[in-house]
Design an enzyme around this catalytic site. Structure first.
Site, PDB file in Angstrom:
ATOM      1  N   LYS A   1       0.818  -1.212   0.000  1.00 47.87           N
ATOM      2  CA  LYS A   1       0.000   0.000   0.000  1.00 47.87           C
ATOM      3  C   LYS A   1       0.854   1.265   0.000  1.00 47.87           C
ATOM      4  O   LYS A   1       0.498   2.262  -0.631  1.00 47.87           O
ATOM      5  CB  LYS A   1      -0.943  -0.012   1.196  1.00 47.87           C
ATOM      6  CG  LYS A   1      -2.027  -1.081   1.087  1.00 47.87           C
ATOM      7  CD  LYS A   1      -3.025  -0.989   2.215  1.00 47.87           C
ATOM      8  CE  LYS A   1      -4.142  -2.006   2.030  1.00 47.87           C
ATOM      9  NZ  LYS A   1      -5.164  -1.921   3.087  1.00 47.87           N
TER      10      LYS A   1
ATOM     11  N   LYS B   1      -6.921 -10.682  -7.928  1.00 50.65           N
ATOM     12  CA  LYS B   1      -8.236 -10.768  -7.288  1.00 50.65           C
ATOM     13  C   LYS B   1      -9.070  -9.516  -7.577  1.00 50.65           C
ATOM     14  O   LYS B   1      -8.560  -8.404  -7.574  1.00 50.65           O
ATOM     15  CB  LYS B   1      -8.064 -10.939  -5.778  1.00 50.65           C
ATOM     16  CG  LYS B   1      -9.344 -11.267  -5.037  1.00 50.65           C
ATOM     17  CD  LYS B   1      -9.081 -11.670  -3.597  1.00 50.65           C
ATOM     18  CE  LYS B   1      -8.597 -10.522  -2.758  1.00 50.65           C
ATOM     19  NZ  LYS B   1      -8.561 -10.852  -1.319  1.00 50.65           N
TER      20      LYS B   1
ATOM     21  N   LYS C   1     -12.678  -4.040  -4.706  1.00 53.79           N
ATOM     22  CA  LYS C   1     -13.660  -2.965  -4.659  1.00 53.79           C
ATOM     23  C   LYS C   1     -13.022  -1.598  -4.825  1.00 53.79           C
ATOM     24  O   LYS C   1     -13.725  -0.605  -5.021  1.00 53.79           O
ATOM     25  CB  LYS C   1     -14.460  -3.032  -3.352  1.00 53.79           C
ATOM     26  CG  LYS C   1     -13.661  -2.882  -2.082  1.00 53.79           C
ATOM     27  CD  LYS C   1     -14.572  -3.094  -0.869  1.00 53.79           C
ATOM     28  CE  LYS C   1     -13.797  -3.136   0.426  1.00 53.79           C
ATOM     29  NZ  LYS C   1     -13.143  -1.877   0.761  1.00 53.79           N
TER      30      LYS C   1
END
Length: 334
Positions: free
Chosen positions: A114, A197, A200
């Protein structure tokens, strides 16, 4: 007290919930509320490690709650609450911070990932959120935590911290949680990048089927999904990740097996598979979206559910906070 095992899980109210979130988490949550003592949190405190628009963050909490309810999560059978409504999460996180080492947190792979994605916002919360996650888990004496591959490292930290505090205190302050691996089908991957994957928070909306997508958008996305050139419909993640992903999605929404789909679509080609899959996804989501709209219109009901959930969660957290603070030397409040 219930004799069911305590399970805690949550999703950050960021981005938009996808079909992958349903298959990977929410579907199992609905089943587990029948067999476990479940707490499901809207993890808004975790969400703010990435910059959020305040109004949008609040709105997504209601949106996610409505989707949970539409899928069948029942506030009478599971505790549904907003993480920030229970002060114990932040209180316990500070205590656990003082038992976590910098080395442990530095090794967390999600922080590295991140931080690399947003170099302008490498904040302390982003570095430290695995400790908050450990607090989420230990606060309710959680026995089982549904985890995917990307969260195993964080659960291991929670286990280590529980054992460390218990050893230093000379008593069992926290239940040491175990991983719970639900029986699920294949993971739902990105439509345009089927080796990753579905997310969202994906910057490319065409990669994901969102639970509130319009039928035309769903059809367009599926018809543009990556496949391959040989035309054979069979499940093979290594050699045919795109086709395998479409079959996994189909099996999830149509409640059938991948083997049945391989048999039914043998020799029919990708065009037919995509057309039928789009129809199946639209049919699956249509009643969900209708129920969502009904819940969304009743804000007083939603506020009541969250207030009741927060009250229940806080009452359950209080004994753990009191025990942990006493065991680590704090003077109890009068």
């Amino acid at each position: 007290m219930s004799d069911k095992s305590v399970v805690l899980s949550g999703i950050q109210p960021s981005g938009a919930l996808t079909l992958g979130n349903y298959v990977g988490a929410i579907k199992n949550w609905v089943a587990m509320q029948e067999t476990h003592d479940c707490l499901y949190a809207l993890a808004d405190m975790h969400a703010i490690t990435v910059r959020q628009d305040p109004a949008a963050l609040r709105e997504r909490c209601y949106e996610f709650l409505c989707l949970y309810l539409a899928f069948g999560l029942d506030p009478d059978r599971a505790t549904l609450f907003v993480q920030s409504h229970v002060a114990g999460h932040a209180q316990l996180a500070w205590l656990l911070n003082c038992h976590a080492s910098m080395g442990e947190l530095t090794r967390m792979t999600q922080f590295k990932d991140k931080a690399g994605q947003d170099t302008d916002n490498i904040n302390a919360g982003l570095f430290d959120y695995p400790v908050l996650m450990a607090a989420d888990i230990l606060l309710y004496q959680t026995e089982a935590v549904p985890v995917g591959h990307d969260q195993k490292q964080h659960l291991e930290l929670a286990r280590n911290l529980a054992e460390r505090v218990n050893t230093r205190a000379g008593e069992e302050v926290f239940t040491v949680p175990e991983p719970f691996i639900p029986e699920v089908g294949a993971r739902v991957m990105r439509l345009g990048e089927p080796t990753a994957k579905m997310s969202k928070s994906d910057d490319v909306s065409a990669n994901s089927i969102y639970l509130l997508d319009e039928p035309t958008a769903i059809t367009k996305k599926i018809k543009r999904a990556v496949t391959d050139s040989d035309g054979e419909i069979r499940y093979d993640e290594a050699e045919k990740p795109g086709v395998s992903n479409l079959l996994a999605i189909y099996a999830a929404v149509a409640d059938c097996t991948i083997a049945e789909l391989e048999r039914d679509y043998a020799g029919l080609g990708y065009g037919r598979l995509k057309t039928d899959l789009a129809d199946a996804v639209v049919a699956f989501l249509e009643p969900l979206q209708r129920r969502y709209a009904e819940f969304y219109e009743d804000r007083s009901q939603l506020a009541g559910i969250l207030a009741r959930g927060a009250e229940s969660a806080a009452a359950r957290a209080e004994p753990t906070i009191a025990h942990a603070f006493r065991a680590t030397g704090f003077v109890p409040p009068v």
